[in-house]
Scaffold this active site. Structure first.
Site, mmCIF file in Angstrom:
data_model
loop_
_atom_site.group_PDB
_atom_site.id
_atom_site.type_symbol
_atom_site.label_atom_id
_atom_site.label_comp_id
_atom_site.label_asym_id
_atom_site.label_seq_id
_atom_site.Cartn_x
_atom_site.Cartn_y
_atom_site.Cartn_z
ATOM 1 N N LEU A 147 -25.697 72.846 44.941
ATOM 2 C CA LEU A 147 -24.620 71.969 44.333
ATOM 3 C C LEU A 147 -25.185 70.510 43.908
ATOM 4 C CD1 LEU A 147 -21.386 72.265 46.369
ATOM 5 C CD2 LEU A 147 -21.994 73.147 44.314
ATOM 6 N N ASP A 148 -24.808 69.870 42.714
ATOM 7 C CA ASP A 148 -24.902 68.545 42.264
ATOM 8 C C ASP A 148 -24.615 67.734 43.753
ATOM 9 O OD1 ASP A 148 -25.480 69.300 39.991
ATOM 10 O OD2 ASP A 148 -23.645 68.825 39.083
ATOM 11 N N ARG A 149 -25.559 66.282 43.885
ATOM 12 C CA ARG A 149 -25.294 65.514 44.956
ATOM 13 C C ARG A 149 -23.651 65.021 45.046
ATOM 14 N NH1 ARG A 149 -28.862 60.028 45.784
ATOM 15 N NH2 ARG A 149 -27.853 59.381 47.531
ATOM 16 N N ARG A 249 -19.450 70.717 34.220
ATOM 17 C CA ARG A 249 -19.242 69.245 33.782
ATOM 18 C C ARG A 249 -19.324 69.319 32.370
ATOM 19 N NH1 ARG A 249 -23.143 66.170 37.896
ATOM 20 N NH2 ARG A 249 -22.562 64.274 36.712
#
Length: 320
Positions: A147-149, A249
């Protein structure tokens, strides 16, 4: 077996044969585990330069090791302390509270926003380093996916190589149902249930990783459905059919409805609304996972929105 749990730094080149227990791991994670005390920057630099080789060939950090692979490890020096940087206590306490599923072969964590899934690129630690510090007796903890930070929500961590391989197989064949909640700027159209646009990674001059829609990019598909509508925003559920970096996104931005709190893929309207709401982070949350593991059965896990995201929705629900 690659008997390399405590591989010493020696003057000579080491050749290690990978066994079935270590198969399926990413090369960088394997090296970080066996080369205790070697700075991460040294390992990643060696990977970029081709100093670490598999079956005499250059490989990337994300290469998945296979049983029978012969790994060349060059002479490396350990750091003076010889120990990894400790993970701050507040992160280990937070992660301990956020373990939402556990069995003999698998952990699922509701990752907090702001914690990367692994160290590297200037970060000393991430979720996986946190778990390894919390559970030093478990030598084979490995991330199943990422997962993205800034994204919160469900992350799977395998406790056994066999479970890691099985889950990777399920992910490759689209047999893991992953759903996200995202708050987007504007009124998401009822007719817009899918965004299909090829994505290409592009590193900008500052070194920041960006992704863009490009004809020469990889096929990328995301399904969207509106969950709750507000005057200036829409809460949507997103299901990534493909698994590209920053996919949800970029697809939302491409459709004209950027995610709120997104510093990379925004527009003036979404930035203004984010500021008005006092939102301090990306509104993207991996809320559910569903899959069937052979021999184990059905796994279904959900993670509620974090309080800061829930409070943002409460603000939007109030009449103007």
């Amino acid at each position: 077996m690659a008997s390399s749990q405590h591989l010493p730094a020696t003057p000579g080149v080491q050749l290690l044969t990978i066994d079935a227990d270590d198969a399926g791991q990413r090369l960088d994670n394997f090296l970080l585990r066996i080369l205790k005390g070697v700075p991460k920057t040294r390992i990643y630099r060696g990977l970029r330069k081709g100093e670490f080789r598999v079956n005499k060939g250059r490989v990337k950090a994300e290469y998945r090791l296979q049983a029978g692979d012969v790994l060349r490890v060059p002479p490396v020096r350990t750091a003076e302390e010889g120990a990894p940087a400790p993970v701050p206590g507040y992160w280990t306490e937070e992660v301990a509270r956020r373990i939402v599923y556990e069995d003999d072969g698998l952990l699922i964590i509701n990752k907090p926003s702001g914690l990367a899934v692994h160290g590297g690129s200037g970060l000393n630690y991430g979720l996986i380093e946190c778990l390894r510090q919390m559970r030093p007796q478990e030598r084979r903890l490995e991330l199943v996916h990422r997962l993205d930070r800034d994204t919160s929500g469900l992350v799977m961590v395998a406790r056994k190589p066999a479970v890691l391989r099985e889950l990777h197989k399920l992910l490759r064949t689209d047999k893991v149902d992953k759903r996200y909640l995202a708050l987007v700027s504007g009124k998401w159209p009822r007719r817009l249930s899918m965004v299909e646009a090829p994505l290409e990674k592009n590193v900008v001059q500052s070194g920041e990783r960006m992704v863009r829609v490009a004809k020469e990019g990889k096929r990328s598909v995301t399904e969207f459905s509106a969950q709750e509508r507000f005057t200036r925003a829409t809460l949507v559920e997103a299901k990534p059919v493909t698994g590209r970096t920053h996919q949800i996104r970029v697809h939302a931005q491409h459709a004209g409805y950027p995610l709120l709190g997104d510093p990379k893929y925004s527009d003036p309207k979404s930035e203004a609304l984010t500021a008005d709401l006092g939102l301090k982070r990306l509104f993207l949350h991996a809320r559910s996972l569903r899959f069937t593991l052979p021999g184990q059965g059905r796994v279904e896990v959900q993670a509620p929105l974090d309080p800061d995201l829930e409070s943002t929705l409460e603000v939007l629900r109030k009449p103007l």
